[in-house]
Design an enzyme around this catalytic site. Structure first.
Site, PDB file in Angstrom:
ATOM      1  CB  THR A  34       3.136  28.471  49.561  1.00  0.00           C
ATOM      2  OG1 THR A  34       3.518  29.699  48.917  1.00  0.00           O
ATOM      3  CG2 THR A  34       2.785  27.430  48.510  1.00  0.00           C
ATOM      4  CB  CYS A  38       9.357  34.468  45.151  1.00  0.00           C
ATOM      5  SG  CYS A  38       8.889  32.958  45.993  1.00  0.00           S
ATOM      6  CB  CYS A  42      11.760  32.921  42.687  1.00  0.00           C
ATOM      7  SG  CYS A  42      11.983  31.528  43.835  1.00  0.00           S
ATOM      8  NE  ARG A  45       4.921  22.579  39.082  1.00  0.00           N
ATOM      9  CZ  ARG A  45       4.283  21.422  39.205  1.00  0.00           C
ATOM     10  NH1 ARG A  45       4.636  20.581  40.177  1.00  0.00           N
ATOM     11  NH2 ARG A  45       3.301  21.107  38.381  1.00  0.00           N
ATOM     12  NE  ARG A  67       7.200  30.315  55.563  1.00  0.00           N
ATOM     13  CZ  ARG A  67       6.084  29.686  55.229  1.00  0.00           C
ATOM     14  NH1 ARG A  67       4.917  30.279  55.403  1.00  0.00           N
ATOM     15  NH2 ARG A  67       6.127  28.466  54.722  1.00  0.00           N
ATOM     16  CB  CYS A  69      11.167  32.727  48.730  1.00  0.00           C
ATOM     17  SG  CYS A  69      11.931  31.324  47.893  1.00  0.00           S
ATOM     18  CB  CYS A  72      14.535  33.858  45.239  1.00  0.00           C
ATOM     19  SG  CYS A  72      12.964  34.466  45.915  1.00  0.00           S
TER      20      CYS A  72
END
Length: 361
Positions: A34, A38, A42, A45, A67, A69, A72
């Site tokens: 993705t 995080c 976090c 999922r 990058r 999140c 969180c």
């Protein structure tokens, strides 16, 4: 692992699966599919393990093309910690408890956001922390033999009635008991068969004073050599049943409603109160607990206070783990500690899984 000192990948992944806030700021989790990194805690999922890399911080993750999140906000972890420590310092130095607005302005947060940040880190709101600090100062003065009235006013209470109203049900022993050491108490006790083994529960008329596993009357007498010990007692049956339920089903039990009667130094009392403020299902390291008390260098003293705790589970010293994320020690055995954590986290995983996760044979 991407340059994370003293934390293995298995430890980091286990922390992610637990969503353990104690590891926030110690590393970030990069999801390569993705392109997002995080905090360990976090709420999103969990990704597949094969898609995850661990980075020492946000800068390292960004250098790898990831990058932050937006849910969180992992880059805020360091700022949050600095803000909480600044607020603790302000509370400790102020004669009167600073308002939430004052602390928010000091740290650059909105009042509502800072309230959430502080409570997430400490387990108490800023106002509750200030009250706890004032109580600690009163205990300290009382334990040094100061007059009850003088200690109350020295701690910052405007009147004796405010002190008694504010500490009702939390100090256990009265101020006079604190001053003379609490001798001459009558302790009722019993042994209960639980799924964790034989549990000893003991209480005075003020509340539970001992909870331990695989111990008996001899051990209780060693802890309280000057007390009168009475086995059983029908009037304590409801209390003992409430304690048993808190051990067997910790996710559903409200342990803070069970009265305690504890005696310790002022510092020990602060540590025990901080332990009770850790939410069920979460853990802290000794260093993190020391930082929450306003003295990051006091981790060894925190460990000593942890070991002096006579009331297992209700004062949850099992929620303190090693700095590297390992289970650490426990007075009643690491298998009991692992099982308590499993139950508090509401996990369907077996005790065998948790023993393997924390390296227990």
């Amino acid at each position: 692992m991407e340059a994370i000192v003293s934390i293995t990948e298995d430890t980091a992944w286990a922390a992610v699966l637990r969503r353990d806030r104690a590891f926030d700021g110690r590393f970030v989790t990069g999801v390569m599919t993705t392109g997002i990194y995080c905090r360990p805690s976090c709420a999103a999922r969990h990704p597949a393990r094969g898609n995850v890399r661990f980075f020492a911080d946000g800068a390292a993750a960004r250098a790898a093309g990831l990058r932050a999140c937006k849910r969180c906000r992992p880059d805020d972890a360091g700022r949050d910690e600095a803000a909480v420590l600044a607020a603790i310092d302000e509370i400790r130095q102020a004669e009167d408890a600073p308002t939430l607005g004052t602390l928010a302005q000091l740290t650059g947060y909105s009042p509502s956001h800072f309230q959430r940040v502080f409570k997430r880190a400490i387990g108490l709101s800023p106002a509750a922390y200030a009250r706890a600090l004032r109580e600690e100062r009163a205990r300290d003065a009382l334990s040094q033999g100061d007059s009850v009235t003088g200690a109350i006013y020295e701690a910052g209470y405007g009147s004796a009635s405010r002190f008694y109203d504010g500490t009702k049900g939390r100090l256990g022993m009265t101020p006079s008991d604190w001053r003379d050491g609490g001798r001459g108490r009558t302790i009722h006790w019993t042994l209960v068969d639980t799924t964790l083994g034989t549990m000893l529960v003991a209480a005075t008329e003020k509340g539970v004073c001992c909870l331990s596993f695989n111990e008996g009357e001899k051990d209780l007498r060693a802890r309280f050599p000057n007390a009168e010990l009475v086995e059983g007692g029908g009037e304590f049956r409801a209390l003992f049943e409430q304690v048993t339920a808190a051990v067997e089903q910790p996710v559903d039990a409200t342990t803070t409603e069970i009265p305690l009667d504890v005696k310790g130094t002022a510092f020990q009392q602060r540590v025990w109160q901080a332990l009770r403020a850790i939410p069920a299902g979460e853990t802290r390291s000794y260093g993190e607990l020391a930082a929450a008390l306003g003295n990051p260098k006091a981790s060894r003293a925190v460990g000593g206070a942890n070991g002096a705790n006579n009331i297992a589970v209700l004062i949850p010293c099992h929620r303190v783990i090693a700095a590297d994320g390992g289970l650490g020690g426990y007075a009643y055995g690491t298998e009991i500690k692992a099982e308590l954590l499993r139950r508090e986290q509401g996990s369907t995983k077996s005790g065998r899984y948790y023993r393997a996760e924390f390296g227990i044979d």
